[in-house]
Design a protein around this motif. Structure first.
Motif, PDB file in Angstrom:
ATOM      1  N   VAL A  68       0.852  -1.186   0.000  1.00  0.00           N
ATOM      2  CA  VAL A  68       0.000   0.000   0.000  1.00  0.00           C
ATOM      3  C   VAL A  68       0.891   1.240   0.000  1.00  0.00           C
ATOM      4  CG1 VAL A  68      -1.816   1.295   1.121  1.00  0.00           C
ATOM      5  CG2 VAL A  68      -1.737  -1.174   1.363  1.00  0.00           C
ATOM      6  N   ASP A  69       0.876   1.933  -1.054  1.00  0.00           N
ATOM      7  CA  ASP A  69       1.692   3.123  -1.184  1.00  0.00           C
ATOM      8  C   ASP A  69       0.834   4.315  -0.856  1.00  0.00           C
ATOM      9  OD1 ASP A  69       3.961   4.344  -3.750  1.00  0.00           O
ATOM     10  OD2 ASP A  69       3.346   5.179  -1.844  1.00  0.00           O
ATOM     11  N   ASN A  70       1.120   5.033   0.217  1.00  0.00           N
ATOM     12  CA  ASN A  70       0.277   6.120   0.674  1.00  0.00           C
ATOM     13  C   ASN A  70       0.839   7.491   0.343  1.00  0.00           C
ATOM     14  OD1 ASN A  70      -1.836   4.641   2.250  1.00  0.00           O
ATOM     15  ND2 ASN A  70       0.026   3.809   3.146  1.00  0.00           N
ATOM     16  N   GLU A  71       1.651   7.573  -0.710  1.00  0.00           N
ATOM     17  CA  GLU A  71       2.231   8.862  -1.042  1.00  0.00           C
ATOM     18  C   GLU A  71       1.293   9.709  -1.886  1.00  0.00           C
ATOM     19  OE1 GLU A  71       5.990   8.298  -2.821  1.00  0.00           O
ATOM     20  OE2 GLU A  71       6.824   7.263  -1.113  1.00  0.00           O
ATOM     21  N   GLY A  72       0.134   9.171  -2.262  1.00  0.00           N
ATOM     22  CA  GLY A  72      -0.820   9.943  -3.029  1.00  0.00           C
ATOM     23  C   GLY A  72      -0.601   9.733  -4.509  1.00  0.00           C
ATOM     24  N   ALA A  73      -1.107  10.674  -5.313  1.00  0.00           N
ATOM     25  CA  ALA A  73      -1.025  10.554  -6.765  1.00  0.00           C
ATOM     26  C   ALA A  73       0.421  10.577  -7.219  1.00  0.00           C
ATOM     27  CB  ALA A  73      -1.791  11.701  -7.413  1.00  0.00           C
ATOM     28  N   ALA A  74       0.678   9.909  -8.356  1.00  0.00           N
ATOM     29  CA  ALA A  74       2.039   9.862  -8.889  1.00  0.00           C
ATOM     30  C   ALA A  74       2.522  11.272  -9.207  1.00  0.00           C
ATOM     31  CB  ALA A  74       2.063   9.001 -10.163  1.00  0.00           C
ATOM     32  N   ARG A  75       3.784  11.534  -8.907  1.00  0.00           N
ATOM     33  CA  ARG A  75       4.328  12.850  -9.157  1.00  0.00           C
ATOM     34  C   ARG A  75       4.575  13.052 -10.648  1.00  0.00           C
ATOM     35  NH1 ARG A  75       8.670  12.070  -4.305  1.00  0.00           N
ATOM     36  NH2 ARG A  75       7.162  12.000  -2.619  1.00  0.00           N
ATOM     37  N   GLY A  76       4.499  14.284 -11.073  1.00  0.00           N
ATOM     38  CA  GLY A  76       4.662  14.562 -12.485  1.00  0.00           C
ATOM     39  C   GLY A  76       6.103  14.450 -12.944  1.00  0.00           C
ATOM     40  N   SER A  77       7.046  14.739 -12.093  1.00  0.00           N
ATOM     41  CA  SER A  77       8.445  14.637 -12.495  1.00  0.00           C
ATOM     42  C   SER A  77       9.298  14.244 -11.303  1.00  0.00           C
ATOM     43  CB  SER A  77       8.929  15.973 -13.054  1.00  0.00           C
ATOM     44  OG  SER A  77       8.879  16.978 -12.064  1.00  0.00           O
ATOM     45  N   THR A  87      13.214  14.771 -10.473  1.00  0.00           N
ATOM     46  CA  THR A  87      14.410  15.383 -11.028  1.00  0.00           C
ATOM     47  C   THR A  87      15.626  15.278 -10.136  1.00  0.00           C
ATOM     48  OG1 THR A  87      13.693  17.494 -10.099  1.00  0.00           O
ATOM     49  CG2 THR A  87      13.066  17.028 -12.376  1.00  0.00           C
ATOM     50  N   THR A  88      15.483  14.720  -8.936  1.00  0.00           N
ATOM     51  CA  THR A  88      16.638  14.575  -8.063  1.00  0.00           C
ATOM     52  C   THR A  88      16.842  13.123  -7.703  1.00  0.00           C
ATOM     53  OG1 THR A  88      15.394  14.838  -6.006  1.00  0.00           O
ATOM     54  CG2 THR A  88      16.164  16.841  -7.069  1.00  0.00           C
ATOM     55  N   ASP A  89      18.050  12.781  -7.330  1.00  0.00           N
ATOM     56  CA  ASP A  89      18.376  11.386  -7.016  1.00  0.00           C
ATOM     57  C   ASP A  89      17.546  10.854  -5.866  1.00  0.00           C
ATOM     58  OD1 ASP A  89      21.918  11.129  -7.826  1.00  0.00           O
ATOM     59  OD2 ASP A  89      20.150  11.533  -9.038  1.00  0.00           O
ATOM     60  N   SER A  90      17.150  11.716  -4.944  1.00  0.00           N
ATOM     61  CA  SER A  90      16.459  11.229  -3.754  1.00  0.00           C
ATOM     62  C   SER A  90      14.952  11.432  -3.807  1.00  0.00           C
ATOM     63  CB  SER A  90      17.006  11.942  -2.516  1.00  0.00           C
ATOM     64  OG  SER A  90      16.803  13.341  -2.618  1.00  0.00           O
ATOM     65  N   ALA A  91      14.413  11.798  -4.947  1.00  0.00           N
ATOM     66  CA  ALA A  91      12.992  12.126  -5.019  1.00  0.00           C
ATOM     67  C   ALA A  91      12.111  10.964  -4.606  1.00  0.00           C
ATOM     68  CB  ALA A  91      12.631  12.569  -6.436  1.00  0.00           C
ATOM     69  N   ASP A  92      12.411   9.776  -5.098  1.00  0.00           N
ATOM     70  CA  ASP A  92      11.574   8.645  -4.769  1.00  0.00           C
ATOM     71  C   ASP A  92      12.346   7.382  -4.464  1.00  0.00           C
ATOM     72  OD1 ASP A  92       8.843   9.608  -6.753  1.00  0.00           O
ATOM     73  OD2 ASP A  92       8.712   8.984  -4.680  1.00  0.00           O
ATOM     74  N   GLY A  93      13.622   7.353  -4.749  1.00  0.00           N
ATOM     75  CA  GLY A  93      14.374   6.116  -4.570  1.00  0.00           C
ATOM     76  C   GLY A  93      14.914   5.972  -3.170  1.00  0.00           C
ATOM     77  N   THR A  94      14.440   4.954  -2.455  1.00  0.00           N
ATOM     78  CA  THR A  94      14.956   4.706  -1.121  1.00  0.00           C
ATOM     79  C   THR A  94      16.366   4.136  -1.207  1.00  0.00           C
ATOM     80  OG1 THR A  94      12.732   4.218  -0.353  1.00  0.00           O
ATOM     81  CG2 THR A  94      14.541   3.424   1.007  1.00  0.00           C
ATOM     82  N   GLU A  98      13.131  11.853   5.238  1.00  0.00           N
ATOM     83  CA  GLU A  98      11.931  11.722   4.408  1.00  0.00           C
ATOM     84  C   GLU A  98      11.791  10.303   3.870  1.00  0.00           C
ATOM     85  OE1 GLU A  98       9.390  13.796   3.772  1.00  0.00           O
ATOM     86  OE2 GLU A  98      10.280  15.076   5.307  1.00  0.00           O
ATOM     87  N   ASP A  99      12.924   9.705   3.456  1.00  0.00           N
ATOM     88  CA  ASP A  99      12.893   8.337   2.946  1.00  0.00           C
ATOM     89  C   ASP A  99      12.385   7.368   4.000  1.00  0.00           C
ATOM     90  OD1 ASP A  99      13.679   8.623   0.313  1.00  0.00           O
ATOM     91  OD2 ASP A  99      15.807   8.479   0.759  1.00  0.00           O
ATOM     92  N   ASP A 100      12.970   7.446   5.201  1.00  0.00           N
ATOM     93  CA  ASP A 100      12.582   6.520   6.260  1.00  0.00           C
ATOM     94  C   ASP A 100      11.149   6.754   6.705  1.00  0.00           C
ATOM     95  OD1 ASP A 100      14.972   5.196   6.272  1.00  0.00           O
ATOM     96  OD2 ASP A 100      15.849   6.363   7.897  1.00  0.00           O
ATOM     97  N   PHE A 101      10.742   8.015   6.762  1.00  0.00           N
ATOM     98  CA  PHE A 101       9.360   8.335   7.140  1.00  0.00           C
ATOM     99  C   PHE A 101       8.391   7.645   6.182  1.00  0.00           C
ATOM    100  CE2 PHE A 101       5.457  10.709   7.259  1.00  0.00           C
ATOM    101  CZ  PHE A 101       5.317  11.119   8.584  1.00  0.00           C
ATOM    102  N   ASP A 102       8.632   7.789   4.880  1.00  0.00           N
ATOM    103  CA  ASP A 102       7.749   7.178   3.884  1.00  0.00           C
ATOM    104  C   ASP A 102       7.778   5.656   3.973  1.00  0.00           C
ATOM    105  OD1 ASP A 102       6.990   9.637   2.953  1.00  0.00           O
ATOM    106  OD2 ASP A 102       8.364   9.649   1.246  1.00  0.00           O
ATOM    107  N   ARG A 103       8.967   5.092   4.220  1.00  0.00           N
ATOM    108  CA  ARG A 103       9.083   3.640   4.304  1.00  0.00           C
ATOM    109  C   ARG A 103       8.275   3.088   5.474  1.00  0.00           C
ATOM    110  NH1 ARG A 103      15.145   2.264   4.827  1.00  0.00           N
ATOM    111  NH2 ARG A 103      14.528   0.129   4.340  1.00  0.00           N
ATOM    112  N   ARG A 118       3.535   0.331   7.590  1.00  0.00           N
ATOM    113  CA  ARG A 118       2.505   0.221   8.622  1.00  0.00           C
ATOM    114  C   ARG A 118       1.120   0.058   8.010  1.00  0.00           C
ATOM    115  NH1 ARG A 118       2.975   3.018  14.232  1.00  0.00           N
ATOM    116  NH2 ARG A 118       4.514   1.342  14.153  1.00  0.00           N
ATOM    117  N   MET A 119       0.832   0.843   6.998  1.00  0.00           N
ATOM    118  CA  MET A 119      -0.484   0.735   6.360  1.00  0.00           C
ATOM    119  C   MET A 119      -0.638  -0.603   5.631  1.00  0.00           C
ATOM    120  SD  MET A 119      -2.184   3.431   7.218  1.00  0.00           S
ATOM    121  CE  MET A 119      -1.346   3.250   8.816  1.00  0.00           C
ATOM    122  N   ALA A 120       0.452  -1.089   5.032  1.00  0.00           N
ATOM    123  CA  ALA A 120       0.392  -2.370   4.322  1.00  0.00           C
ATOM    124  C   ALA A 120       0.101  -3.514   5.272  1.00  0.00           C
ATOM    125  CB  ALA A 120       1.703  -2.615   3.579  1.00  0.00           C
ATOM    126  N   ARG A 121       0.636  -3.446   6.498  1.00  0.00           N
ATOM    127  CA  ARG A 121       0.409  -4.517   7.476  1.00  0.00           C
ATOM    128  C   ARG A 121      -1.070  -4.683   7.810  1.00  0.00           C
ATOM    129  NH1 ARG A 121       3.414  -2.802  12.462  1.00  0.00           N
ATOM    130  NH2 ARG A 121       2.201  -4.488  13.387  1.00  0.00           N
TER     131      ARG A 121
END
Length: 295
Positions: free
Chosen positions: A3-12, A14-21, A155-160, A165-168
């Motif tokens: 369950v991915d709770n980050e909301g709608a997919a981002r439009g772009s 552009t940085t190395d840390s934007a979404d990659g854990t 931010e990465d760890d927070f999202d993870r 937790r929601m997936a469980r």
């Protein structure tokens, strides 16, 4: 391994840390081969399509650095990355099919281990003294808990942690769910974590889940003179193979209890705690009364 709770997919991206854990597997982490295989497959399909890393990144909205890190298994690809890359290189769903396994690898290892135990459980019982149990939390309540953590999560760890937790909570609605029992200290129902409205919606969620046929929620009143749970949080899981384990979380560590004699002590204590608490029917009435006091 909630369950991915980050909301709608981002439009772009552009940085190395934007979404990659960042991927820093333990030496025995069973997900390492999955992540490495995903990186190799992305590279093979990209090269087969005649694209450079920069060209693939431009086409799917990620940076050159991110594409390179994903292919080298240094970053975990977001599901959106896999989906868009699949379309651009013409993989016909083969890259997109990796979304579930790669997404699970995003979760912290200790969370995956707990989720695995929960998935193997036919019965789970938990006594909680400081906050609402993770399987019962609303998303906004969980966010408030993680947000107040000190030192703060990245931010990465927070999202993870949030995603895990929601997936469980899928355990609550799966086809053959285990029997779930929870004993919550009264104070956990009164502490306004996240604010008054967040607490109100959390209490409403407790009532909703507590009315499920395979779930029982009990309240331990603060005025109880006898209390078998003064040593702290208890969680006991009975597994499909007939064995049982205990699980606890302290300030800086988590502990799995598998020794039968120690598990037996935890089971005894938990049974006494349940007997000392309000009954499930009385507990739901208690929660309804608290909600009434908030209007």
């Amino acid at each position: 391994m909630a369950v991915d709770n980050e909301g709608a997919a981002r439009g772009s991206h552009t940085t190395d840390s934007a979404d990659g854990t960042p991927w820093e597997p333990d030496w025995d982490d069973e997900y390492a081969p999955v992540v490495k295989a995903a990186g190799r497959q992305i590279k093979l399909w990209r090269e087969g399509a005649g694209l450079t890393q920069q060209e693939l990144g431009d086409a799917i909205g990620y940076s050159l650095g991110m594409v390179s890190a994903v292919e080298r298994a240094k970053r975990l690809p977001h599901p959106d990355f896999l989906g868009k890359a699949d379309e651009v290189v013409g993989a016909s769903g083969k890259l997109a099919a990796m979304k579930k396994d790669v997404e699970e690898a995003r979760y912290p290892k200790k969370v995956r281990d707990l989720a695995k135990l929960e998935n193997e459980a036919v019965e789970l019982g938990s006594y909680n003294e400081h906050n609402i149990h993770g399987l019962l939390q609303t998303e906004e309540y969980a966010r408030a808990l993680f947000d107040m953590r000190r030192p703060a999560y990245s931010e990465d760890d927070f999202d993870r942690y949030m995603t895990a937790r929601m997936a469980r909570q899928e355990i609550l609605t799966r086809k053959h769910p285990p029997t779930l029992t929870f004993v919550q200290e009264e104070v956990t129902l009164r502490r306004p974590i996240g604010g008054r409205m967040v607490l109100r919606r959390q209490l409403e969620r407790l009532l909703e889940v507590g009315r499920l046929r395979h779930v029982e929620v009990q309240v331990m009143p603060t005025d109880r003179e006898d209390h078998a749970g003064m040593a702290g949080q208890i969680q006991v899981l009975k597994l499909r193979d007939g064995t049982a384990v205990g699980y606890s979380e302290a300030q800086l560590s988590t502990r799995l209890v598998s020794d039968p004699k120690q598990v037996q002590i935890l089971e005894l204590r938990y049974g006494i705690i349940r007997a000392q608490a309000l009954s499930p029917r009385e507990s739901l009435a208690f929660i309804e009364k608290l909600l009434g006091e908030m209007t």
